[in-house]
Design an enzyme around this catalytic site. Structure first.
Site, short mmCIF file in Angstrom:
data_model
loop_
_atom_site.label_atom_id
_atom_site.label_comp_id
_atom_site.label_asym_id
_atom_site.label_seq_id
_atom_site.Cartn_x
_atom_site.Cartn_y
_atom_site.Cartn_z
N SER A 90 142.70 29.85 56.14
CA SER A 90 142.99 29.28 54.88
C SER A 90 144.20 27.90 54.91
CB SER A 90 143.56 30.00 53.78
OG SER A 90 143.81 29.48 52.48
N SER B 68 145.04 26.71 52.08
CA SER B 68 145.85 26.87 50.68
C SER B 68 147.41 26.76 50.80
CB SER B 68 145.28 27.73 49.83
OG SER B 68 143.92 27.57 49.45
N LYS C 263 134.89 35.86 46.13
CA LYS C 263 134.85 35.00 44.99
C LYS C 263 133.85 35.29 43.85
CE LYS C 263 135.76 30.28 46.96
NZ LYS C 263 135.17 28.76 47.06
N ASP D 104 136.10 24.15 41.80
CA ASP D 104 135.63 23.68 43.09
C ASP D 104 134.79 22.44 42.65
OD1 ASP D 104 136.44 25.20 45.13
OD2 ASP D 104 134.76 26.91 45.21
N GLY E 121 121.25 22.01 50.66
CA GLY E 121 121.83 23.28 50.82
C GLY E 121 121.89 24.06 49.31
N ALA F 33 128.55 26.76 47.74
CA ALA F 33 129.13 25.39 47.59
C ALA F 33 128.01 24.53 46.66
CB ALA F 33 129.50 24.71 48.89
N ASN G 106 116.71 22.81 50.25
CA ASN G 106 117.43 23.73 51.05
C ASN G 106 116.49 24.35 52.54
OD1 ASN G 106 119.89 25.58 51.76
ND2 ASN G 106 118.55 27.19 51.10
N THR H 225 115.80 27.12 53.52
CA THR H 225 115.23 28.33 52.99
C THR H 225 114.78 27.90 51.42
OG1 THR H 225 116.54 30.01 54.23
CG2 THR H 225 115.21 30.86 52.42
N TYR I 297 133.93 19.60 56.28
CA TYR I 297 135.18 18.90 56.84
C TYR I 297 135.62 18.95 58.22
CZ TYR I 297 137.40 22.72 54.90
OH TYR I 297 137.67 24.05 54.53
N GLY J 239 134.71 15.51 53.48
CA GLY J 239 134.59 16.64 52.59
C GLY J 239 136.17 17.35 52.27
P1 ATR Z 1 128.62 28.14 51.29
O1 ATR Z 1 129.19 29.08 50.12
O2 ATR Z 1 129.63 27.43 52.16
O3 ATR Z 1 127.64 27.21 50.55
P2 ATR Z 1 126.54 29.83 52.19
O4 ATR Z 1 126.57 30.31 50.71
O5 ATR Z 1 126.38 31.06 53.25
O6 ATR Z 1 127.93 29.16 52.20
O7 ATR Z 1 125.31 28.89 52.34
C1 ATR Z 1 125.17 28.21 53.52
C2 ATR Z 1 124.17 27.14 53.17
O8 ATR Z 1 123.78 26.42 54.45
C3 ATR Z 1 122.71 27.33 52.83
O9 ATR Z 1 122.28 26.57 51.90
C4 ATR Z 1 122.07 27.46 54.32
O10 ATR Z 1 120.72 27.46 54.14
P3 ATR Z 1 119.83 28.80 53.94
O11 ATR Z 1 119.87 28.96 52.38
O12 ATR Z 1 118.56 28.40 54.51
O13 ATR Z 1 120.58 29.88 54.94
C5 ATR Z 1 122.77 26.44 54.59
N1 ATR Z 1 122.54 26.25 56.22
C6 ATR Z 1 123.27 27.05 57.13
N2 ATR Z 1 122.95 26.72 58.46
C7 ATR Z 1 122.01 25.67 58.37
C8 ATR Z 1 121.13 24.90 59.13
N3 ATR Z 1 121.35 25.19 60.50
N4 ATR Z 1 120.49 24.04 58.70
C9 ATR Z 1 120.22 23.95 57.54
N5 ATR Z 1 120.80 24.54 56.62
C10 ATR Z 1 121.88 25.47 56.80
#
Ligand code: ATR
Length: 282
Positions: A18, A20, A69, A105, A129, A133, A153, A155, A224, A245
């Site tokens: 952290s 912070s 969180k 945030d 994503g 975040a 995203n 997924t 970042y 970032g």
């Molecule tokens: P955070 O709180 O930092 O957003 P998180 O909730 O774990 O962390 O989310 C990570 C994000 O990064 C998700 O959108 C994830 O996509 P998935 O939902 O498909 O898992 C995305 N992410 C992580 N690795 C990735 C990669 N190699 N390519 C594309 N997206 C990725």
């Protein structure tokens, strides 16, 4: 006890990463406020009991980080609207024995971006994503009045689920990751935000060419580490405006400092330099 130092902390599990304490420590130093800000590793199994102990010990509040969180929101006596919409709290403020959950945030994201916008609210934004975040970023864009938000995203189902969850207050279009990359090669947008962990040190970089983007496009990577991601390098080569970032991390701490220690603070070059040095980013 009158005159006793004000106490706050950041709680996570683990907590060593952290920044912070560095950020709040800088502001305690520059404001001269008598206060302490420490890092605490709280185990998820005893989170609520541990937080109630800090309330009893007279802490002003805590920042919550991974993995606390969501549970921070759940244990609060009161939840502000932004934290409720994001579904998570990064700031618990203790007042008269009660726990108030906030989320700073979205504020941090927007404050980091504002200087690059030159008074214009982006009309069309692409968000990459759909994790934690992204939720803060989407709420900030909604509050700023960004008209058209496209969410993509890896997924795809997670993007559609998030868009549906926020559908009461925002209309969010979803695309697959590949279709979003194709869109960015074909049509200019006002704002692109990467909230995914793609591009982080050790992860695959984002290789989209951004072929249709112009000098009016603002590109923000909330990753970042590294500060200059491949996405930002591509954007800069296209002449787009780029925002890294780290500023989001610094700005999100401002409302928390004010709530804990009672002073308004700003993000200055000295703070940024200190955090970049501590993180080995320079
Ligand atoms: P955070 O709180 O930092 O957003 P998180 O909730 O774990 O962390 O989310 C990570 C994000 O990064 C998700 O959108 C994830 O996509 P998935 O939902 O498909 O898992 C995305 N992410 C992580 N690795 C990735 C990669 N190699 N390519 C594309 N997206 C990725």
């Amino acid at each position: 006890m009158r005159g006793a130092p004000l106490k706050a902390a950041v709680v996570g599990h683990p907590i060593g990463h952290s920044q912070s304490p560095t950020i709040h420590g800088h502001w305690l130093e520059t404001t001269g406020i008598a206060g302490t800000y420490e890092a605490m590793d709280l185990h998820p199994d005893s989170f609520e009991a541990d937080i109630r102990k800090l309330v009893d010990q007279g802490f002003q509040g805590v920042n919550a980080t991974v993995p606390h969180k969501e549970v921070a929101l759940a244990i609060a006596d009161e939840v502000d609207d932004t934290a409720r919409r994001i579904g998570a709290s990064n700031t618990l403020v203790f007042r008269d024995g009660r726990i108030h959950a906030q989320n700073t945030d979205a504020f941090g994201f927007w404050q980091n971006l504002v200087p690059q916008l030159h008074g214009q609210v982006p009309q069309r934004a692409v968000v990459l994503g759909a994790g934690g975040a992204a939720r803060a970023v989407l709420v900030a864009l909604q509050d700023a009045g960004v008209g058209h938000v496209i969410l993509a995203n890896r997924t795809h189902g997670r993007a559609t689920a998030l868009a549906e969850e926020l559908a009461d207050t925002a209309t969010i279009e979803t695309l697959t990751w590949d279709d979003a990359e194709a869109l960015l090669d074909q049509e200019a947008v006002d704002l692109i935000v990467n909230t995914s962990s793609r591009g982080m040190k050790g992860e695959h970089p984002i290789t989209c060419a951004l072929a249709a983007q112009t000098p009016e496009t603002v590109v923000n990577d909330i990753v970042y580490s590294p500060l200059q991601t491949a996405l930002l390098e591509t954007a800069a080569a296209r002449g787009c405006q780029t925002v890294d970032g780290l500023g989001m991390l610094l700005h999100q701490a401002r409302p928390a400092f004010q709530a804990f220690f009672g002073a308004r603070v700003s993000v200055d070059a000295g703070l940024r330099h200190k955090v970049e040095t501590r993180m080995g980013l320079r």
